[in-house]
Design a protein around this motif. Sequence first.
Motif, short mmCIF file in Angstrom:
data_model
loop_
_atom_site.label_atom_id
_atom_site.label_comp_id
_atom_site.label_asym_id
_atom_site.label_seq_id
_atom_site.Cartn_x
_atom_site.Cartn_y
_atom_site.Cartn_z
N ASN A 24 0.89 -1.29 0.09
CA ASN A 24 0.07 0.09 0.01
C ASN A 24 0.87 1.22 -0.01
N SER A 25 0.26 2.24 -0.63
CA SER A 25 1.03 3.61 -0.59
C SER A 25 0.25 4.66 -0.40
N VAL A 26 0.89 5.76 0.41
CA VAL A 26 0.16 7.02 0.50
C VAL A 26 1.05 8.09 0.31
N VAL A 27 0.36 9.36 0.09
CA VAL A 27 1.29 10.60 -0.25
C VAL A 27 1.52 11.02 1.14
N GLY A 28 3.04 11.17 1.49
CA GLY A 28 3.32 11.91 2.71
C GLY A 28 3.64 13.10 2.68
N VAL A 29 3.47 13.71 3.98
CA VAL A 29 3.65 14.97 4.23
C VAL A 29 4.96 15.37 4.73
N LEU A 30 5.74 16.47 4.26
CA LEU A 30 6.89 16.70 4.70
C LEU A 30 6.89 17.56 6.17
N VAL A 31 7.32 17.00 7.31
CA VAL A 31 7.44 17.62 8.54
C VAL A 31 8.63 18.02 9.00
N GLY A 32 9.71 17.56 8.18
CA GLY A 32 11.15 17.89 8.84
C GLY A 32 12.15 17.79 7.68
N PHE A 33 13.10 18.81 7.71
CA PHE A 33 13.92 18.92 6.59
C PHE A 33 15.26 19.41 6.98
N ASP A 34 16.16 18.79 6.94
CA ASP A 34 17.50 19.35 7.15
C ASP A 34 18.71 19.07 6.33
N PRO A 35 18.75 19.83 5.40
CA PRO A 35 19.91 19.89 4.28
C PRO A 35 21.31 19.60 4.63
N ASP A 36 21.43 20.13 5.88
CA ASP A 36 23.16 20.15 6.18
C ASP A 36 23.48 18.46 6.87
N ILE A 82 12.80 19.23 15.34
CA ILE A 82 11.49 19.44 14.27
C ILE A 82 10.33 19.60 15.16
N ASP A 83 9.32 20.51 14.59
CA ASP A 83 8.20 20.79 15.15
C ASP A 83 7.03 19.82 14.47
N ARG A 84 7.51 19.34 13.38
CA ARG A 84 6.52 18.23 12.83
C ARG A 84 5.20 18.90 11.98
N ASN A 85 5.45 20.10 12.12
CA ASN A 85 4.25 20.85 11.11
C ASN A 85 4.46 20.76 9.72
N PRO A 86 3.49 20.72 8.81
CA PRO A 86 3.77 20.52 7.29
C PRO A 86 4.84 21.73 6.92
N LEU A 87 5.72 21.35 5.90
CA LEU A 87 6.62 22.14 5.30
C LEU A 87 6.42 22.47 3.85
N PRO A 88 6.77 23.53 3.45
CA PRO A 88 6.66 23.88 1.92
C PRO A 88 7.62 22.94 1.08
N THR A 89 7.50 22.79 -0.29
CA THR A 89 8.38 21.91 -0.80
C THR A 89 9.86 22.76 -1.02
N PRO A 90 11.01 22.20 -0.52
CA PRO A 90 12.06 22.47 -0.48
C PRO A 90 12.96 22.67 -1.97
N PRO A 91 13.70 23.54 -2.07
CA PRO A 91 14.25 23.49 -3.38
C PRO A 91 14.94 22.16 -3.94
N CYS A 92 15.16 21.83 -5.11
CA CYS A 92 15.75 20.69 -5.64
C CYS A 92 17.44 20.78 -5.20
N PRO A 93 17.96 19.61 -5.02
CA PRO A 93 19.47 19.75 -4.49
C PRO A 93 20.45 20.08 -5.71
N THR A 94 21.47 20.69 -5.33
CA THR A 94 22.26 21.28 -6.38
C THR A 94 23.68 20.46 -6.93
N PHE A 95 23.80 19.34 -6.08
CA PHE A 95 24.82 18.49 -6.44
C PHE A 95 24.49 17.38 -7.52
#
Length: 240
Positions: free
Chosen positions: A94-106, A227-240
Amino acid sequence: MLFERLKKWRRWLLWLPALGLLLGWTLTWAFDAPQRAVLAERDNIRAAAVHISGAACGQFSEGSGFAVESGLVLTSSHVVAGVEEIEVRSLAGNSVVGVLVGFDPDRDIAAISVSGLEVSPVALSPAVATAADEGDVGTVHRDLGLEFVPYHVKRRVPVVGKNIYLEEVELGYMLELRSLLSAGDSGAALVNVDGEVVGMVYAVARGERDQSYALDRDEIAGFLAEIDRNPLPTPPCPTF
């Protein structure tokens, strides 16, 4: 006299099949015993592992992930950077559409909230991995499904480098591994012989067939605490 001897030998011959079965079972147990701890951990991986994918900036991005809490899965941030609709698929199909709630590019780690997905969380290890620790990496591919890739920790080291946007940052602690991982395995959990997560794969070495790198469990725990686990906007694509 000859007849009595034949009867005696006949009794021994009747016992031979039973003795053979007993010996075979004993040898099988002896050969399997050293692998039992490694094999036992795979149930934890199988229950928690997921495949993550989505379209990002004109390309298709995919990687592995794992449930670390009920309704929360982790993966590498570069797997979901730029992805507007994150598909999270369990091994049950089974699959679902997930919601991004934490994002750390470092640290290169992301958290995705999921609802209704058939997965069971796997716990973080209470201790960091050290040199010579071993276990399995549970990688999930769209076509191949779950694969178990053994790993061996070469060393745990602090590292300074560039994040997924090529910015110079301090990356905390990293595990250098000896493991036959490949591109597309990012986000997979390193699970030790006790069935606990000690790291998460984020890169493989170029030109080194058996060398790869994983985020340390302390970095994962630090991320979860921040992380506060609230929905986040779509982050930019990686540049590497």
